[in-house]
Each structure stands twice: as structure tokens, then as C-alpha cells.
Write a protein that holds these residues in place. Structure first.
Motif, PDB file in Angstrom:
ATOM      1  N   GLU A 101       0.820  -1.210   0.000  1.00 22.26           N
ATOM      2  CA  GLU A 101       0.000   0.000   0.000  1.00 22.26           C
ATOM      3  C   GLU A 101       0.860   1.271   0.000  1.00 22.26           C
ATOM      4  N   PHE A 102       0.533   2.190  -0.901  1.00 24.54           N
ATOM      5  CA  PHE A 102       1.325   3.404  -1.035  1.00 24.54           C
ATOM      6  C   PHE A 102       1.230   4.290   0.196  1.00 24.54           C
ATOM      7  N   ASP A 103       0.059   4.342   0.836  1.00 29.22           N
ATOM      8  CA  ASP A 103      -0.093   5.260   1.961  1.00 29.22           C
ATOM      9  C   ASP A 103       0.634   4.759   3.207  1.00 29.22           C
ATOM     10  N   VAL A 104       0.713   3.433   3.372  1.00 27.51           N
ATOM     11  CA  VAL A 104       1.510   2.891   4.476  1.00 27.51           C
ATOM     12  C   VAL A 104       2.985   3.190   4.236  1.00 27.51           C
ATOM     13  N   ALA A 105       3.467   2.918   3.022  1.00 23.63           N
ATOM     14  CA  ALA A 105       4.863   3.215   2.711  1.00 23.63           C
ATOM     15  C   ALA A 105       5.163   4.692   2.880  1.00 23.63           C
ATOM     16  N   GLU A 106       4.206   5.554   2.495  1.00 25.43           N
ATOM     17  CA  GLU A 106       4.400   6.994   2.645  1.00 25.43           C
ATOM     18  C   GLU A 106       4.551   7.378   4.108  1.00 25.43           C
ATOM     19  N   ALA A 107       3.707   6.813   4.958  1.00 31.73           N
ATOM     20  CA  ALA A 107       3.823   7.099   6.388  1.00 31.73           C
ATOM     21  C   ALA A 107       5.177   6.649   6.930  1.00 31.73           C
ATOM     22  N   LEU A 108       5.622   5.481   6.514  1.00 25.31           N
ATOM     23  CA  LEU A 108       6.864   4.927   7.048  1.00 25.31           C
ATOM     24  C   LEU A 108       8.084   5.747   6.646  1.00 25.31           C
ATOM     25  N   VAL A 109       8.090   6.295   5.419  1.00 20.66           N
ATOM     26  CA  VAL A 109       9.292   7.011   4.973  1.00 20.66           C
ATOM     27  C   VAL A 109       9.222   8.513   5.209  1.00 20.66           C
ATOM     28  N   THR A 110       8.044   9.041   5.494  1.00 19.98           N
ATOM     29  CA  THR A 110       7.943  10.488   5.696  1.00 19.98           C
ATOM     30  C   THR A 110       7.674  10.875   7.145  1.00 19.98           C
ATOM     31  N   GLN A 111       7.163   9.958   7.956  1.00 22.42           N
ATOM     32  CA  GLN A 111       6.937  10.248   9.372  1.00 22.42           C
ATOM     33  C   GLN A 111       8.078   9.637  10.180  1.00 22.42           C
ATOM     34  N   ASN A 112       8.954  10.476  10.651  1.00 19.46           N
ATOM     35  CA  ASN A 112      10.200  10.003  11.262  1.00 19.46           C
ATOM     36  C   ASN A 112       9.980   9.138  12.488  1.00 19.46           C
ATOM     37  N   ARG A 113       8.802   9.221  13.080  1.00 21.14           N
ATOM     38  CA  ARG A 113       8.602   8.522  14.346  1.00 21.14           C
ATOM     39  C   ARG A 113       8.766   7.013  14.197  1.00 21.14           C
ATOM     40  N   TYR A 114       8.381   6.459  13.049  1.00 22.35           N
ATOM     41  CA  TYR A 114       8.492   5.007  12.883  1.00 22.35           C
ATOM     42  C   TYR A 114       9.958   4.592  12.848  1.00 22.35           C
ATOM     43  N   ASP A 115      10.767   5.308  12.088  1.00 23.21           N
ATOM     44  CA  ASP A 115      12.193   5.002  12.017  1.00 23.21           C
ATOM     45  C   ASP A 115      12.855   5.240  13.363  1.00 23.21           C
ATOM     46  N   GLU A 116      12.518   6.334  14.013  1.00 23.08           N
ATOM     47  CA  GLU A 116      13.145   6.655  15.298  1.00 23.08           C
ATOM     48  C   GLU A 116      12.792   5.636  16.369  1.00 23.08           C
ATOM     49  N   ARG A 117      11.533   5.208  16.406  1.00 23.22           N
ATOM     50  CA  ARG A 117      11.125   4.221  17.412  1.00 23.22           C
ATOM     51  C   ARG A 117      11.815   2.878  17.172  1.00 23.22           C
ATOM     52  N   ALA A 118      11.917   2.477  15.904  1.00 32.68           N
ATOM     53  CA  ALA A 118      12.567   1.200  15.596  1.00 32.68           C
ATOM     54  C   ALA A 118      14.048   1.255  15.963  1.00 32.68           C
ATOM     55  N   ARG A 119      14.713   2.351  15.634  1.00 29.43           N
ATOM     56  CA  ARG A 119      16.131   2.480  15.978  1.00 29.43           C
ATOM     57  C   ARG A 119      16.333   2.466  17.488  1.00 29.43           C
ATOM     58  N   ALA A 120      15.472   3.172  18.195  1.00 29.52           N
ATOM     59  CA  ALA A 120      15.590   3.209  19.650  1.00 29.52           C
ATOM     60  C   ALA A 120      15.400   1.825  20.263  1.00 29.52           C
ATOM     61  N   ALA A 121      14.545   1.025  19.638  1.00 28.55           N
ATOM     62  CA  ALA A 121      14.298  -0.336  20.132  1.00 28.55           C
ATOM     63  C   ALA A 121      15.334  -1.325  19.620  1.00 28.55           C
ATOM     64  N   GLY A 122      16.193  -0.891  18.693  1.00 28.42           N
ATOM     65  CA  GLY A 122      17.210  -1.784  18.139  1.00 28.42           C
ATOM     66  C   GLY A 122      16.659  -2.838  17.209  1.00 28.42           C
ATOM     67  N   VAL A 123      15.559  -2.506  16.503  1.00 29.55           N
ATOM     68  CA  VAL A 123      14.929  -3.495  15.625  1.00 29.55           C
ATOM     69  C   VAL A 123      14.817  -2.958  14.198  1.00 29.55           C
ATOM     70  N   THR A 124      14.636  -3.884  13.294  1.00 30.41           N
ATOM     71  CA  THR A 124      14.442  -3.578  11.880  1.00 30.41           C
ATOM     72  C   THR A 124      12.962  -3.669  11.537  1.00 30.41           C
ATOM     73  N   VAL A 125      12.465  -2.677  10.822  1.00 27.70           N
ATOM     74  CA  VAL A 125      11.122  -2.714  10.246  1.00 27.70           C
ATOM     75  C   VAL A 125      11.312  -2.778   8.740  1.00 27.70           C
ATOM     76  N   LEU A 126      11.091  -3.954   8.178  1.00 28.11           N
ATOM     77  CA  LEU A 126      11.380  -4.223   6.763  1.00 28.11           C
ATOM     78  C   LEU A 126      10.054  -4.398   6.034  1.00 28.11           C
ATOM     79  N   THR A 127       9.744  -3.458   5.170  1.00 28.59           N
ATOM     80  CA  THR A 127       8.429  -3.442   4.532  1.00 28.59           C
ATOM     81  C   THR A 127       8.529  -3.720   3.037  1.00 28.59           C
TER      82      THR A 127
END
Length: 390
Positions: A101-127
Motif C-alpha cells: 500500500e502506497f499510503d503505508v509506505a508513505e507514512a513509514l518514509v515520511t513520518q520520522n517517528r516510525y524510524d526513530e522508534r525502531a532504531r531506539a528499540a534496536g529493531v528492523t522494520v522491513l516493509t
């Protein structure tokens, strides 16, 4: 290692079949809202069955407790992907999905919170780790890597028209081919009408020149994030039969592909139309004659840029002869690459945390050479260059 597979549907079930043979997994859990489906898949794979409700945060947290890796196959992804990603990160688990889905991918790459939360938790979110997106991303990366500088990449998908794709896939198709969708144009993400900017692409025989319009998909959202220098990234689609394209465009114009449920309506127009297409009466009424065109599915990638200072175009194209397809069912076309991506994640081949897509993590050519033959796909590359002689 504990791996949890969310959904026991056709694609996730086939991923579970393959994951059951991964030696790195000590505990495999298969989970679904349908207890019968979960128990049936568990019996087939030797996994442990769990029942969960993706709309219930408490149920989701419970099924993910102690997981090292979560594979998410719960669709439609525009409803369920982001909450499940949040739950996986909260559980400290690496996450992988087949979200298209384009809108999910858009949220993941444009809303920094997802990347920041994953990095803080030490995990990979691979979509986006299926066939399209997934193998298409790696085809695009391979094409761009052949250029010294990549300016634009176009991901083009074509199929013979099929009315009954199953309700979940149809809801995705209706979502992606109606309303406004996001593309990467002139260096920024922009909303454009689905089906707009129809453009002709030259495909390999027996298809020849075909027209494609804008399609809401994940590739033009993630590729600019992970391929340096891109100024344009698009996804386009067509059914080979123009009558099939007209059916989708007309239903969209009538509001019959919308995801919102109106007052007093038992379901959304999108959900109703999908279920109508899947009924015997609906399929008989909607399905059109496809005998005049080849039964071939095509992924065509066009990367534009420079080689040695001269304009160049690299095209990578994959064909699947659907008449000759020797797979257990259509789910394998997504499940086979998805399982290969999952196994690489489990084996520790992804050494980065945060939000990622396949083009950020994997060497394209070895992956494609391993996976595409299992799908019966051909893969070709063409390099065209314009050089001034005088």
C-alpha cells in the motif's frame, strides 16, 4: 529464535510452510483470528497455533510477547500494517511484511517517528517484501546501479484482467486504482489521480507498446528514500484488456471503490464491490474475454540517468507466463520471495535497524537469480545510451 507469523491465509500460510524448515527457528507461532485456520496451519507445519484479533491492541501484544521476528500477512495493509508495526516495535521484535500500500509506505518514509522508534528499540522494520513490491524493488535497484547517476525510475506492472482476485487483493487493487495516489515527482512526494498521465512503454515480445497509468504502490515511496539522487519515481499499471481498465475507472468515478462506509451502510462500497466480484454472479458479470492477449504478467523497470557523462536508459523486465505457471496456487508468487526475504532477516543478513525496504538491504542480482526461477520468471536487462559522435 521465536518467529510469529500473523495471518494463516494463503500467502502467509505458504510462508509458514517454508519457515518451518528454517533451522534458525526454535519456536514458530502461526496466528489468526480464525482458530480453525490457525490450528490447520499449525498441524501442517509443526508450529504452535494462536488466536488473535488485529483490531485489539491487547490481543496483538499478547501474541507478539517474546517474539524475535514478526512476519505480518494481515491485510488490507492500509488498515492493519501501522498498528502491527507499532506493536512489534513495542515487543522488541524485528518486523517484516508484504505490504504493497502506497499510503503505508508513505507514512513509514515520511513520518520520522516510525524510524526513530525502531532504531531506539534496536529493531528492523522491513516493509514491502513480496513480489511487487519486493522483487520489483530489487529490479529497480539493479537498473539504477548500472547507471553512474540515476535520475528517474519507473516501475510498470501489467496483467491480464481477472475479476475474482479474492476479496483482500481486490480491496488493495481498488484502493490503489481509485482516488489520489502518491508518486515522487520533481524531487517531492505528490498526490496525483490514479490512472492519470498514461504513458507508453515498449515491452518485450509478444506484448509490444502498451499504455500504463498511475498506480498507488509502495515502490515510488521507498525507492527515493534508499536510492541516492532520484528526482522521480513512479508506479504505473494496466490490464492488457482496455475493457478491464474501463471497468475500474468507471466504478471509481461512481464512488463504488471508496473505503469509507456511508451512513446506514453495512460495509464500504469497496468491500461490497470486492465481494461482488468474488461471487459467482459477480464474477460471471464482470469477467471479460482475455483470449486476445497473451496470458503474461510483466514487471518492467525503466531507470533513466547517465553513464560516462552521456544520457542512458536501463530497462529490466520480468515475464511470467501464467498459462505455464507451475505453482501450487497464485499465493506462491508472493510467498516464495517473501519467505526468502524472511530467511535472510532471520539469518542476520540485515545489519541495520530502523525502517527499511528491500532495496536498502539486499544485493539484487543474487536474490533475483535465486528466487525468479522458482516463480518461472524470465529476467532481461537492456542498456541504451546516447553518445555524441561529432
Amino acid at each position: 529464535m521465536k518467529v510469529v507469523i500473523l495471518s494463516c491465509g494463503s500467502v502467509a500460510g505458504r510462508v509458514a510452510d517454508r519457515a518451518a524448515a528454517f533451522p534458525e527457528i526454535d519456536e514458530l507461532v502461526v496466528a489468526d483470528i480464525d482458530e480453525t485456520a490457525a490450528r490447520g496451519l499449525a498441524a501442517r507445519t509443526g508450529a504452535r497455533a494462536e488466536v488473535f484479533d488485529a483490531t485489539d491492541p491487547g490481543s496483538l501484544a499478547k501474541v507478539l510477547e517474546g517474539a524475535d521476528v514478526v512476519f505480518n500477512g494481515v491485510g488490507p495493509f492500509y488498515r492493519f500494517a501501522l498498528p502491527i508495526i507499532d506493536a512489534a516495535v513495542d515487543a522488541g521484535a524485528h518486523y517484516i511484511d508484504i505490504c504493497d500500500e502506497f499510503d503505508v509506505a508513505e507514512a513509514l518514509v515520511t513520518q520520522n517517528r516510525y524510524d526513530e522508534r525502531a532504531r531506539a528499540a534496536g529493531v528492523t522494520v522491513l516493509t514491502g517484501c513480496g513480489s511487487a513490491p519486493g522483487t520489483t524493488n530489487l529490479m529497480a535497484r539493479m537498473a539504477c546501479d548500472r547507471l553512474d547517476r540515476a535520475d528517474a525510475v519507473h516501475v510498470v506492472l501489467g496483467l491480464p484482467f481477472v475479476a475474482n482476485l479474492g476479496a483482500t487483493i481486490l480491496e488493495h487493487m481498488f484502493h490503489s486504482l481509485s482516488g489520489e495516489v502518491t508518486q515522487f515527482l520533481d524531487g517531492e512526494y505528490r498526490k496525483v489521480p490514479a490512472w492519470a498521465d498514461r504513458r507508453t512503454f515498449p515491452l518485450l515480445p509478444p506484448l509490444g507498446n502498451r499504455e500504463f497509468g498511475y498506480f498507488g504502490h509502495a515502490e515510488p515511496l521507498t525507492l527515493p528514500k534508499f536510492v541516492p539522487g532520484l528526482k522521480e519515481a513512479t508506479s504505473r499499471f494496466t490490464w492488457w484488456q482496455e475493457e478491464g481498465n474501463a471497468i475500474y475507472r468507471n466504478l471509481g468515478a461512481l464512488g463504488l471503490l471508496g473505503p469509507e462506509r456511508g451512513d446506514g451502510m453495512p460495509m464500504s462500497p469497496q468491500a461490497y464491490t470486492a465481494r461482488h466480484f468474488c461471487s459467482a454472479e459477480g464474477e460471471a458479470a464482470v469477467q471479460i474475454d482475455v483470449s486476445g492477449d497473451p496470458l503474461i504478467a510483466v514487471f518492467h523497470i525503466r531507470a533513466e540517468g547517465e553513464i560516462d557523462g552521456a544520457p542512458a536508459v536501463v530497462t529490466v523486465e520480468s515475464h511470467t507466463d501464467m498459462a505455464e505457471l507451475d505453482l501450487a496456487d497464485g499465493a506462491d508468487t508472493t510467498a516464495i520471495p517473501a519467505a526468502a526475504f524472511l530467511h535472510r532477516l532471520i539469518k542476520g543478513e540485515v545489519d541495520r535497524t530502523g525502517v527499511l525496504a528491500p532495496e536498502a538491504c539486499f544485493d539484487p542480482e543474487p536474490f533475483l537469480r535465486e528466487v525468479l526461477p522458482q516463480l518461472g520468471n524470465t529476467l532481461t536487462m537492456r542498456v541504451e545510451q546516447t553518445a555524441r559522435m561529432v
